[in-house]
Motif scaffolding. Structure first.
Motif, PDB file in Angstrom:
ATOM      1  N   ARG A  57     -10.250   6.236  -1.972  1.00 11.85           N
ATOM      2  CA  ARG A  57     -10.093   5.429  -0.751  1.00 11.85           C
ATOM      3  C   ARG A  57     -11.435   5.217  -0.055  1.00 11.85           C
ATOM      4  O   ARG A  57     -11.710   4.132   0.465  1.00 11.85           O
ATOM      5  CB  ARG A  57      -9.123   6.118   0.210  1.00 11.85           C
ATOM      6  CG  ARG A  57      -7.692   6.242  -0.261  1.00 11.85           C
ATOM      7  CD  ARG A  57      -7.102   4.919  -0.652  1.00 11.85           C
ATOM      8  NE  ARG A  57      -7.071   4.766  -2.093  1.00 11.85           N
ATOM      9  CZ  ARG A  57      -6.878   3.631  -2.723  1.00 11.85           C
ATOM     10  NH1 ARG A  57      -6.722   2.521  -2.047  1.00 11.85           N
ATOM     11  NH2 ARG A  57      -6.859   3.571  -4.038  1.00 11.85           N
ATOM     12  N   TYR A 112      -4.190   6.274   5.511  1.00 11.58           N
ATOM     13  CA  TYR A 112      -4.729   7.111   4.432  1.00 11.58           C
ATOM     14  C   TYR A 112      -4.845   8.578   4.874  1.00 11.58           C
ATOM     15  O   TYR A 112      -4.555   9.488   4.095  1.00 11.58           O
ATOM     16  CB  TYR A 112      -6.108   6.619   4.006  1.00 11.58           C
ATOM     17  CG  TYR A 112      -6.106   5.272   3.317  1.00 11.58           C
ATOM     18  CD1 TYR A 112      -4.991   4.792   2.655  1.00 11.58           C
ATOM     19  CD2 TYR A 112      -7.256   4.466   3.329  1.00 11.58           C
ATOM     20  CE1 TYR A 112      -4.995   3.557   2.032  1.00 11.58           C
ATOM     21  CE2 TYR A 112      -7.271   3.235   2.697  1.00 11.58           C
ATOM     22  CZ  TYR A 112      -6.141   2.781   2.054  1.00 11.58           C
ATOM     23  OH  TYR A 112      -6.154   1.570   1.434  1.00 11.58           O
ATOM     24  N   SER A 130       0.835  -1.204   0.000  1.00 14.96           N
ATOM     25  CA  SER A 130       0.000   0.000   0.000  1.00 14.96           C
ATOM     26  C   SER A 130       0.867   1.251   0.000  1.00 14.96           C
ATOM     27  O   SER A 130       0.615   2.207  -0.736  1.00 14.96           O
ATOM     28  CB  SER A 130      -0.923   0.005   1.223  1.00 14.96           C
ATOM     29  OG  SER A 130      -1.837  -1.065   1.165  1.00 14.96           O
ATOM     30  N   ILE A 190       0.764   3.946  -2.969  1.00 18.61           N
ATOM     31  CA  ILE A 190      -0.058   5.120  -2.662  1.00 18.61           C
ATOM     32  C   ILE A 190       0.755   6.370  -2.358  1.00 18.61           C
ATOM     33  O   ILE A 190       0.328   7.489  -2.672  1.00 18.61           O
ATOM     34  CB  ILE A 190      -1.001   4.790  -1.477  1.00 18.61           C
ATOM     35  CG1 ILE A 190      -2.078   3.816  -1.926  1.00 18.61           C
ATOM     36  CG2 ILE A 190      -1.636   6.050  -0.897  1.00 18.61           C
ATOM     37  CD1 ILE A 190      -2.959   3.322  -0.813  1.00 18.61           C
TER      38      ILE A 190
END
Length: 359
Positions: free
Chosen positions: A85, A140, A65, A69
């Motif tokens: 997301r 995130y 990830s 990302i």
């Protein structure tokens, strides 16, 4: 840095982030296998070894990830990043948590009210394996400013960031356990979660050339740490007093193979680089990449579904396997859960009005 598509990411998704997680949740807890006496017996030690070997599922996904990302600014703006997301992770996570609240957690006498849902949802006690989502969503939220470090900082600053994360997340906790104290340093660093090092290390290894010598050093360290995890876990679980923290049910000491600790991090870095080394072969095989992409597309659904399969169907399924040796069941159970979760995910993704549940 390379901007080309990385097919080993699909490999990581299809193998590491789904099957390994299923194995970890089906056959690594002795109690799930009907073993009531925890001691240095064959099956208990086998559970420990399998638990350590297959603990790579979530950490490898964290690394993948981060690798995928943290450079999102090269593809789209921050608003688009959050919309993607929310659509792909947050909404399905909430919907399946609601489903689990009514059909799994609701089996108990707990009152099924909005307040009770909020309480259990925030505590992460509805669907146990969903603890992963709380950490990935936290990551995130931090990506917009971490991505600026990745974009503008030198390699040395990025390596320094990883070092600080390792000291805070893997060094201080061990010192606290051994000294039976609580260092204020463990809570004094802002924006550091227990798994943050995986995200940044994943980006670093994916987007930087690592020398052959460093590869060998990381591989050797990973092998040493893997054996250390196994030996230390067995030794401290059965032959000395338990450490005052990170214990599994039954008294198995998790301190030395918890994925937030340094030994596990070293193993995961070695494994990530091994997967990365497969990229040239994957680039040459068009047919394999096609099937790999299809398998990788089922990963998220398998993670969402497998706790429900384990809760509802694994025991009835095992009723048909009562005459088989336990060792055979330990092979069959994760395959059954994995394949059934994958088939259901595939079918849901084919349904026009339900496919959004499995983006």
């Amino acid at each position: 840095m390379t901007k080309s598509k990385k097919y080993y990411f699909m490999y990581l998704n299809a193998i590491a982030s789904s099957f390994a997680v299923v194995v970890a949740h089906t056959i690594t807890n002795p109690a799930q296998l009907g073993i009531t006496k925890i001691g240095p017996t064959f099956y208990v030690i086998l559970c420990i070894v399998l638990g350590i070997v297959f603990s790579f599922g979530v950490p490898i996904f964290f690394m993948q990830s981060g690798a995928n990302i943290l450079n999102y600014r090269e593809r789209y703006d921050t608003k688009t990043f959050f919309i993607k997301r929310i659509h792909k992770v947050v909404i399905p996570f909430i919907i399946w948590s609601i489903f689990g609240f009514f059909f799994i957690y609701g089996k108990s006498d707990f009152s099924l009210t909005l307040k009770s849902f909020i309480t259990t949802f925030l505590s992460g006690s509805i669907v146990g394996p969903y603890w992963f989502f709380y950490n990935i969503i936290g990551f995130y939220l931090c990506v917009p400013f971490i991505s600026l470090i990745i974009k503008y900082a030198s390699r040395n600053i990025i390596k320094y960031t990883i070092l600080v994360l390792l000291v805070v997340n893997t060094g201080i906790p061990i010192i606290n356990i051994l000294t039976k104290s609580q260092s204020l340093f463990s809570t004094s660093f802002p924006f550091i979660g227990p798994y943050a090092q995986y995200f940044i290390a994943g980006w670093y290894f994916a987007h930087n050339d690592i020398s052959r010598r460093t590869h060998k050093q990381i591989y050797i360290l990973g092998i040493i740490m893997l054996f250390f995890e196994i030996i230390a876990t067995i030794y401290f679980s059965f032959y000395v007093k338990q450490l005052p923290g990170l214990n599994y049910p039954g008294g198995i000491v998790k301190t030395f193979f918890d994925i937030a600790m340094l030994p596990s991090f070293c193993v995961m870095c070695a494994l990530f680089l091994i997967f990365k080394q497969t990229e040239p072969k994957l680039q040459k095989s068009d047919s394999f990449r096609k099937y790999l992409a299809q398998g990788a597309g089922l990963t998220f659904g398998i993670y969402l579904l497998h706790p429900f399969i384990i809760t509802w169907l694994l025991v009835p399924f095992n009723n048909y396997l009562t005459t088989l040796p336990l060792l055979i069941k330990m092979v069959i159970d994760p395959i059954f859960v994995y394949l059934l979760s994958g088939v259901i995910t595939f079918l849901i993704r084919k349904m026009k009005y339900l496919r959004w549940l499995m983006p």
